[in-house]
Structure formats: C-alpha cells, structure tokens
Design a protein around this motif. Structure first.
Motif, short mmCIF file in Angstrom:
data_model
loop_
_atom_site.label_atom_id
_atom_site.label_comp_id
_atom_site.label_asym_id
_atom_site.label_seq_id
_atom_site.Cartn_x
_atom_site.Cartn_y
_atom_site.Cartn_z
N LEU A 1 1.03 -1.24 -0.21
CA LEU A 1 0.10 -0.06 -0.15
C LEU A 1 0.99 1.21 -0.26
O LEU A 1 0.32 2.23 -0.52
CB LEU A 1 -1.04 -0.25 1.67
N LEU A 2 2.31 1.50 0.35
CA LEU A 2 3.02 2.53 0.98
C LEU A 2 3.90 2.53 -0.86
O LEU A 2 4.59 3.50 -0.05
CB LEU A 2 3.49 2.67 1.97
N PHE A 3 4.00 1.58 -1.04
CA PHE A 3 5.00 1.83 -1.77
C PHE A 3 5.16 2.26 -2.66
O PHE A 3 5.70 3.56 -3.02
CB PHE A 3 5.12 -0.18 -3.03
N GLY B 1 -7.66 10.32 -6.15
CA GLY B 1 -5.70 10.76 -6.62
C GLY B 1 -5.71 11.42 -6.39
O GLY B 1 -4.02 11.71 -7.54
N PHE B 2 -5.77 12.64 -5.46
CA PHE B 2 -4.94 14.14 -5.89
C PHE B 2 -3.92 13.16 -4.58
O PHE B 2 -4.09 12.36 -3.89
CB PHE B 2 -5.38 14.80 -4.31
N ARG B 3 -2.53 13.72 -4.23
CA ARG B 3 -1.53 13.33 -3.82
C ARG B 3 -1.33 13.33 -2.42
O ARG B 3 -1.34 12.09 -1.52
CB ARG B 3 -0.30 14.59 -4.43
N HIS C 1 -2.29 7.74 5.54
CA HIS C 1 -1.39 6.68 4.22
C HIS C 1 -2.89 5.52 3.99
O HIS C 1 -2.67 4.47 3.24
CB HIS C 1 -0.93 5.95 5.73
N SER C 2 -3.41 4.95 5.17
CA SER C 2 -4.57 4.16 4.84
C SER C 2 -5.98 4.58 4.02
O SER C 2 -6.18 4.08 3.41
CB SER C 2 -5.27 4.04 6.28
N GLN C 3 -5.51 5.88 3.65
CA GLN C 3 -6.40 6.25 2.22
C GLN C 3 -5.38 6.36 0.91
O GLN C 3 -5.82 7.27 0.11
CB GLN C 3 -6.84 7.75 2.92
N SER C 4 -3.97 6.04 1.29
CA SER C 4 -2.85 5.67 -0.02
C SER C 4 -2.70 7.85 -0.46
O SER C 4 -2.85 7.74 -1.16
CB SER C 4 -3.99 5.01 -1.23
N PHE D 1 -14.44 12.86 6.71
CA PHE D 1 -13.48 12.66 5.13
C PHE D 1 -13.75 11.28 5.01
O PHE D 1 -13.92 10.89 3.62
CB PHE D 1 -12.81 13.43 4.76
N GLU D 2 -13.71 10.03 5.18
CA GLU D 2 -12.93 8.70 4.98
C GLU D 2 -14.79 8.53 4.11
O GLU D 2 -15.14 8.28 3.46
CB GLU D 2 -12.89 7.73 6.27
#
Length: 926
Positions: free
Chosen positions: A10-12, A253-255, A329-332, A243-244
């Motif tokens: 996920l974090l890669f 798709g935002f960073r 991070h859990s939301q990428s 927000f989730e």
C-alpha cells in the motif's frame, strides 16, 4: 489489520514518490540536466473562493497553469466573492466532490499533481466538529477562603461574551500559604456551593474545561464551524472519519492532505490532559497550578512549565500528527504539514509527516545593487533561513526527499512584487534545504469576472490576470531546473546540531510556548544553538538540526552517525545547553561508544522537568557525565571520540572536519550527493562581483557548470590535490549557478563554459527604438518613438503611467560578429521582465539581476533586428482603478487588506517605473 506485506504494498507508491531509494553507484556520468518532473516544477496553493468553481473554468485554468510551468495545485477553499452566491458549492457536497474529481482527472491529463487542505480556510475544523471535539482551553478561577468562614461565592463558571458555552468543572484545589494542596472537588455540589470549611486560609483554584470558541478562519461555504481539538485522539479520529465517509471509499487521486501552521488560538487543554500528564510526567499537575500560572523566573516554575509543554507536545505529536499521517496512509494519501506556530518540538512534528513544509513570510534584505525593497513592505521580523532548516533537517534525518515551502507570503505589498525580488528569496529557501516550492498563491477566477479578477487578501496574487503572467514561465522554469537538481540524490551535510527544545520549554513567561515564525527574536535568536548554527554555516559547514528522539533513533556506521538508511553525518555537536534528559545523554554516549564523534560546548547543566527525587535524578546525570574522563578536553570513548570545547570550530578542525572555504569569497552554497558526483548550488547574494578561484571539498576530475536560468551547461577547468578541487568562478551580484563534480575525468561532450569576466569590446544599442503597447489594462496607450530608450512611465503620458501589461521595444542595429566569440546582451534596468527576440528568433527571458542574456546564437553579422517585450507590475493599473472609484474589492469576511491588515487603497501610490532604462549593450567575450 493489514499484514506487513500488504501494508508495504500500500505504501510502496508513496515511498517511491517521496524518493526513498539508495544511490545507484553504477549510474554513468551524465551531462544531461536532471528530468524536470511534476514535483520539480513549482506548485501553488489554489484558492477556491466560495467553492464557486465549474468544469469549464477549471479546465481552462489548469491548462493556463500548465502552460505557465506549474507542476501542481493545492486546493484551498475559502470565503467567496459577493454577488456570486448562486455559484457557491458546499464543501464535500456531491457537487464539490464532482468538481474535485474533475480537477484531479484534468490535472493528471496535463501531467500535474493535486493536493488539498483537509478542511476549508484554516485551521482544521468545520460543521462536523461538535462542541465536545472543539478546541479546548483551561480556565482557572480563583477564590479566597478565610479561616473559619465558609466560601460564600458559588464555584460556577463565569461565561465570556465571545464564548457563551457552558464549561465543565474539572477539579477544585485548595492551597495554603506554603502551597500545600488538597483536592476538594468532591465537596462542591451541583449548584457550585462548597461544603468544606477546614481551618486555615486557602487560595482555591477551580479548573474548568472550556472551549476556545474559535471558528475556522476564512471558511468556505460548507466549512463553517468550530476549530478542532488537535490534542484529542478521539476528536481527530472523528474528524478523519468524516472525510473517509465523504469520500465513500473512492480514491479521488490527489496526492496529499495539507495542514497549515497551527494558529489554534488559546487552545492549551484537552479532557485527558491531567491524566496524560500524570502518566507521562509522574505527578499531578493540578497540585502545581500556582507554578503553571506564575511567570516568576524560579526553578520550580520553569520545571513545571517545561513538563506541561512537553505533555502538550506529546499529545499534538501522537494524537494529531502521527495519527493523522497513519490515517492518510490508510487512504493511500501523503501528508504535508507546517509544524511552525505549534506548541511542540518542531523537528519531531515535521518528521512525523511525509512532506515537511516551512514558510517564507515577509521580505529579506539582500545587498544586491538595484534590488528593490520598499520600506513600507518590511514586516516586524525578517525571514530567517535557519527557521526553514527545521523542516529540511527533519526531512533529511528521516530519509524524506521533499521539503516544501509556502513561499512569498506577504513578500511585499499587493501587486508590487517582481520576479527579481522573488529570486533571492527563493534561493535563500533553496540554500536552507527547501526543494518543493508552493506559491502563496493563485486564486481561482472565472473567465467572466472582469479585471483584476478574484483575489485573496494574503496572496502574492500572481493570477492569469496579472501583467507578469505571460512571463511567469521563465521564472517557473528557473525554479524547476533548480529543484530538479535539489531533489536529486541526498543531502550532503557533515554536522548534526542538537536543538535543546527543553531550554525553550523552560521559558517562565506565559503558559503555552507557541514556536512561531514571527517570534524568532524571542525563542531562537538569543540562544547559543542559533549562534553556533549561524556561525558554522557562515564559516562553510553544512549542517542539520537533530532532536532528542532523532538521536535515540540513530546508530553508527563506519564512524558516521546514521539517522536513516539514506542520511549520515560525521559529527554531533551539542551547543551550550541548560536542560538535557538523562536518556538523551545516555543515547549520545552510546553513539560515541559505537564510533561517533561528539562535541560538547559545555556540560549540560541539568535534567529538565520537575521530579520528586530531583537530587537523586540529577546526581545520576552528573555521575554519567563524570564517567567521561576528559583529558585536555577530549577522550576516546569506546570506538568514538568525545570533545569538550567551547570553540566548536577548533574542535571540528581537530577532528579534520573541513569547512567549504568557498564561502570566504562571499558565496553561499548547498550540496547534494548523487551516484556519479556532487552538486553544488552557488549563490552570490553579496554586493560585489566574485571573480576568483575557489576550492571545493569534493574530489573532482571534471566539473560541469549549469545555469538554471537558461538550462545551458559547460565545463570548467579544474585542478585537484589531496584536499580539494579548485575552479575559477565569475559571478555578478545576484547570480547563481550549479556545479556538478565528477570524481574522475569524464568526457561530457559539452563545450567549455565561456569566460565572461572580461569583455574585449561592447556595442551600445540604446538609441532609436519604437515602443508599442500590445496587451494590458486599463487601455493601450499610443505607440511612441524614442531617440534613447527609457521607461514608458518617463514619457509624460498619463495613459502610459496607468498601464499594466506588456509592451514591445523594437529596433535595428549593425553588428560585426566574429565566429568563435561569445556575446552577452546587458540591460541596465528592467521593470520588470523582458523577453528577447533577435532576428525573429527567441533568445530568452531577462527578469533578474543582473539583467543579461547570452545571445551568441541569435546574432548575425551585419544588420540585426531586436524586439524586447516588457511586462511591468500590476500596481499602476490597480492605482488607476482606485483613483477612479472603480470597485474591484467585494468579498465576504475580510474583504481585502494591505500588508498591515488595514483597508487596501492604492489611490495614493506613486507610479511604479515600467519598461527599460539605461544602456543596452552587447559585449564580446573570448
């Protein structure tokens, strides 16, 4: 719960994006400029006024931003313009999310990135924040109980007009004259009557949990509400969950999510503070309230306040910053955070996020001749590059590649900031380790809104309506080329300087210690940490700051202090420090035992905080220090070395840690280490031309010079001995260049860099010009002919004085060109940016001091034509609007203010010079 392998997967993409990679030592030498990536380009905060956005304008504006050289936008919803309420969209509504989705999709199609603030305005908050989860303060009400008499006044909360909410009674404490304390909370009934009449005189303190009442500043529609309690994990979790749910599992798709500087005013408490304090500090803070409230410079006051501030830091770091980042991070998604302004350890707070962000606020003084700095634009404290290094140090030491900066906040008064003023400011940020510039900012303004469009009161206001916009790409290309290098490889700093945050936390004044950009004169400048850092940087040493936690997480490899897999340093320096935890001293000595080199200016005087067994704790610290058996101020300690020396430079020299002597010339520098060599960024911010041989510590068989203004490269002759590399440098005041050193001699297949130090002859082309106005406001003045070139504001033409836009100077001249020679076009003064065409061929953009451009390729022998398109400042046309009563400021909330936060009015401004002035020459060089 995610497995470790799934969590890594996920974090890669996040880690790869941030640049978590080892140097590839097999990469061949290259003369190519590093790739100009999306992140190398400057980004901008994008103010969405009233969220009044639509697909047509979003698409057109993003294309405009892309064409101007911007790499991404950071969506920041705020209040709106009056008269456009029917266009407003509520934040996080279905319509708003649709606009977000469209924005990200369109941006990605253009190769641009998108970030977003996790809220509207600032700080975090909104309608989803309940009173329970709102920012909280501790209110202490005092009562006097006289011996033998019951307390007649009920213990009830005294409401304030600005905050009508009921506060919760947390505890009631009674203190005798010796400050012996009793908890008498249980003796207070529901109506506030105290049923306690113990003999003696007592000072009674009632502690209430109150709400600050602060609402989100500059909130957008759908974002109005209370500010968040950042110290409460449950409040932060609830905020993130909102927000989730709003995103409903869709990846837009935002960073990254962005968080602005703290600015949560008066928030100094949370419901769990006393419990957390006792767990972390080992005693009950309620029993020490008189010391927390006192501002006496006594030992116990300082120790209790230090403990309180450390606890607040712990809650902010763990319950908000780390918790928020884990959730993102859990939301990428990544996190981008401004730690400054908060009541915590800046280094650890910056380090806890993916992209630490600092801020340049106000304008700096640079002795560059001709550089404008209006006295009316100067703020209370000049920007300090050492303040910026807290963010870059956190990134370097934890292996994060990107260091962003909110840039040009109130650089000057609205509409008066030029590219030439911005250049040294952004270079100062680069020199401090920043490599990911965010402008503050650009305002979304739809096509049908007349000049000057929608504008934000605290912004640089470089929008598509700005007269400088058609020349903006030249400035952005300079930043992109610079950042492409500054994001390459790894930081190359040899020193770690310990930041004694406990000395800051022991300040007796006030309750909270807000570590702000605006108060560096109080918490930073007087310290030995600052003086040592500044002195060593000026002497030519490269350094980062390190915190207690970072020291604890470091190890030693090959005699170097390893703070992350990609960062190491040669020496740890402990400046004169009053307070240091025993655990930190133990960690430092463990590093020395394992091979590290450590320099103490002096013995740390004491352990921080209050301890019931203070003497024994201090004795343990003193005994550990005494175990360092110094002889003549030094000792081999395990595999390493510890030095005690007030003269840190002498100590570094004894360890053969070499400074970069190039600073003796007046140059400033920063280094980056890459697989095939070392990059040096060299800047001349002095008042003088620097023309001399300089030494580089990097071993170099070949040196390439790279001009970030033009993208041109060349080679420099070098000589190398066992200690350094010598190259000859010629830089005028205001110039900057990159050098890339290659350890071995390599064939780069590029020409030698021209020697611009001495001209063989010059041709003056200052006479016989025609001036034509091409685009701008409020109207195009008539064309002019000029016997000698001069600004269009010096022609006694009222319409020209009011004009903001672009105008072209054209001329023809005879020239004798000699093959093999180099030719440099110079202009004495440019107000403010000039694009040059020679013989119909675009030669480049001149917008910074010195105003010069190599035109060797465009010149021809015989008759030549030249066109110089000049873009001036927006100031003159704004003055015209205000003088003629043409309303353009019509916003909700703060409307529009000047640099002093007073109503903005340009009607009394003097005309800003516009155009070209002085000699225009073409000089010949060998």
């Amino acid at each position: 719960m995610l497995s470790k392998s799934k969590y890594f997967l996920l974090l890669f993409p996040i880690l790869a994006f941030l640049g978590f990679q080892l140097l590839d030592t097999k990469s061949p030498a290259s003369a190519e400029w590093p790739e100009i990536t999306q992140t190398a380009k400057p980004w901008t905060r994008w103010w969405w006024m009233g969220n009044a956005v639509d697909e047509k304008n979003l698409s057109k504006l993003l294309e405009t931003y892309h064409d101007a050289g911007l790499g991404g936008v950071e969506i920041a919803p705020i209040y709106g313009a009056k008269g456009y309420e029917d266009r407003y969209i509520d934040f996080l509504s279905e319509d708003w999310l649709s606009m977000l989705d469209f924005t990200v999709t369109k941006a990605h199609s253009l190769g641009m990135g998108v970030d977003m603030t996790q809220g509207t305005g600032w700080p975090y908050g909104g309608p989803q924040v309940s009173v329970e989860n709102a920012a909280t303060r501790m209110v202490i009400q005092d009562y006097e109980k006289v011996d033998g008499q019951p307390l007649s006044t009920p213990i009830t909360f005294q409401k304030k007009k600005e905050n009508p909410y009921d506060a919760e009674l947390v505890a009631v404490m009674a203190y005798d004259k010796n400050l012996n304390v009793k908890d008498i909370t249980s003796y207070v009934n529901a109506s506030g009557q105290l049923d306690w009449n113990e003999s003696g005189n007592y000072q009674i303190k009632a502690i209430f949990l109150d709400k600050t009442g602060q609402m989100v500043k500059r909130a957008a529609p759908g974002g109005v509400g209370f500010t968040l309690d950042h110290f409460s994990k449950s409040a932060v979790d609830s905020y993130n969950e909102y927000f989730e749910k709003a995103f409903a599992g869709k990846n837009y798709g935002f960073r990254s999510f962005y968080n602005d500087s703290f600015e949560v005013y008066g928030a100094d408490f949370t419901s769990s503070l006393f419990e957390e304090f006792k767990k972390r500090r080992g005693y009950d803070l309620k029993e020490f309230l008189p010391y927390l409230e006192s501002e006496e410079n006594t030992e116990i006051v300082r120790r209790v306040k230090s403990d309180y501030r450390e606890t607040i830091n712990d809650l902010l770091l763990n319950n908000f910053t780390k918790n928020w980042t884990d959730w993102a991070h859990s939301q990428s998604k990544l996190t981008k955070n401004q730690a400054h302004g908060s009541p915590g350890n800046l280094l650890d707070l910056y380090a806890a996020v993916d992209i630490p962000e600092c801020e340049t606020f106000g304008s700096s003084y640079f002795p560059v001749p001709g550089l404008r700095r209006d006295s009316a634009d100067i703020r209370n404290v000049d920007p300090d590059p050492i303040m910026l290094k807290f963010a870059s140090s956190a990134a370097h030491l934890t292996g994060k590649n990107l260091v962003s900066s909110e840039t040009f906040t109130w650089l000057g008064e609205h509409f008066k900031s030029s590219f030439s003023q911005m250049k040294p400011e952004v270079e100062q940020a680069f020199l401090a380790g920043v490599n990911h510039i965010f402008y503050h900012g650009v305002t979304y303004s739809p096509e049908d809104v007349s000049y000057p469009g929608w504008l934000f009161y605290a912004s640089l206001n470089l929008t598509q309506q700005n007269s400088l916009w058609p020349h903006f790409k030249g400035f952005n290309d300079y930043i992109a080329r610079s950042q492409a290098i500054l994001q390459a490889g790894q930081a190359d700093n040899e020193l770690l300087i310990y930041w004694p945050v406990y000395d800051v936390w022991a300040e007796p004044k006030g309750k909270m210690e807000m570590i702000t950009v605006h108060a560096v004169d109080e918490w930073l400048h007087p310290t030995e940490f600052y003086k040592q850092s500044k002195s060593l940087m000026e002497a030519g040493y490269s350094l980062d700051f390190i915190s207690d936690e970072m020291i604890a997480n470091s190890n030693v490899k090959n005699g170097h202090i390893q703070t992350s897999p990609t960062n190491s340093a040669k020496v740890l320096l402990i400046p004169e420090t009053e307070f240091m935890p025993l655990e930190t001293l133990e960690d430092i000595l463990k590093l020395a035992e394992n091979g590290a080199k450590v320099i103490f200016q002096s013995k740390p005087k004491s352990i921080p905080g209050y301890h019931s067994d203070q003497k024994s704790k201090q004795a343990e610290f003193d005994a550990l220090w005494a175990s360092i058996a110094f002889q003549d101020g030094k000792v081999n300690f395990g595999k390493g070395q510890v030095i005690l020396n007030r003269n840190s430079r002498a100590a570094l020299e004894s360890l053969k840690i070499n400074r970069e002597k190039l600073v003796d010339s007046g140059l400033d520098f920063i280094r980056r280490k890459v697989a095939d060599g070392t990059y040096y960024f060299l800047v001349n911010h002095s008042a003088n031309i620097i023309s001399q041989s300089i030494s580089l510590n990097a071993k170099a068989g070949t040196v390439m010079i790279m001009d970030p203004l033009t993208g041109k490269t060349g080679t420099l002759p070098t000589t190398y001995n066992s200690e350094n590399t010598t190259v000859s440098i010629y830089l005028k005041s205001g110039e900057s260049i990159f050098l890339k050193t290659f350890e071995d001699k390599v064939n780069l297949a590029i020409p030698a860099w021209p020697n611009y130090s001495q001209s063989s002859k010059s041709t003056d082309i200052s006479n016989n010009w025609k001036l034509t106005f091409t685009q701008g406001q409020p109207k195009l003045p008539a064309a002019q002919t000029m016997e000698t070139i001069k600004p269009w504001t010096s022609t006694s033409d009222a319409e020209a004085d009011d004009f903001s836009g672009q105008a072209s100077y054209t001329s023809e001249f005879e020239f004798k060109k000699v093959e093999g020679k180099q030719y440099l076009l110079t202009i004495d003064k440019v107000y403010e940016s000039a694009k040059i065409w020679i013989n119909g061929e675009y030669a480049g953009n001149i917008w910074s001091i010195p105003y010069q451009l190599d035109v060797s390729e465009q010149l021809k022998n015989g008759k030549n034509s030249i066109k110089i398109e000049v873009a001036n400042l927006m100031a003159n046309s704004i003055r015209y609007l205000d003088r003629n009563g043409i309303e353009w400021r019509n916003y909700h909330e703060i409307n529009f203010v000047n640099i002093d936060y007073k109503p903005f009015d340009a009607s009394n401004w003097k005309t800003m010079p516009s155009g070209l002035e002085g000699k225009i020459q073409i000089s010949e060089f060998e």
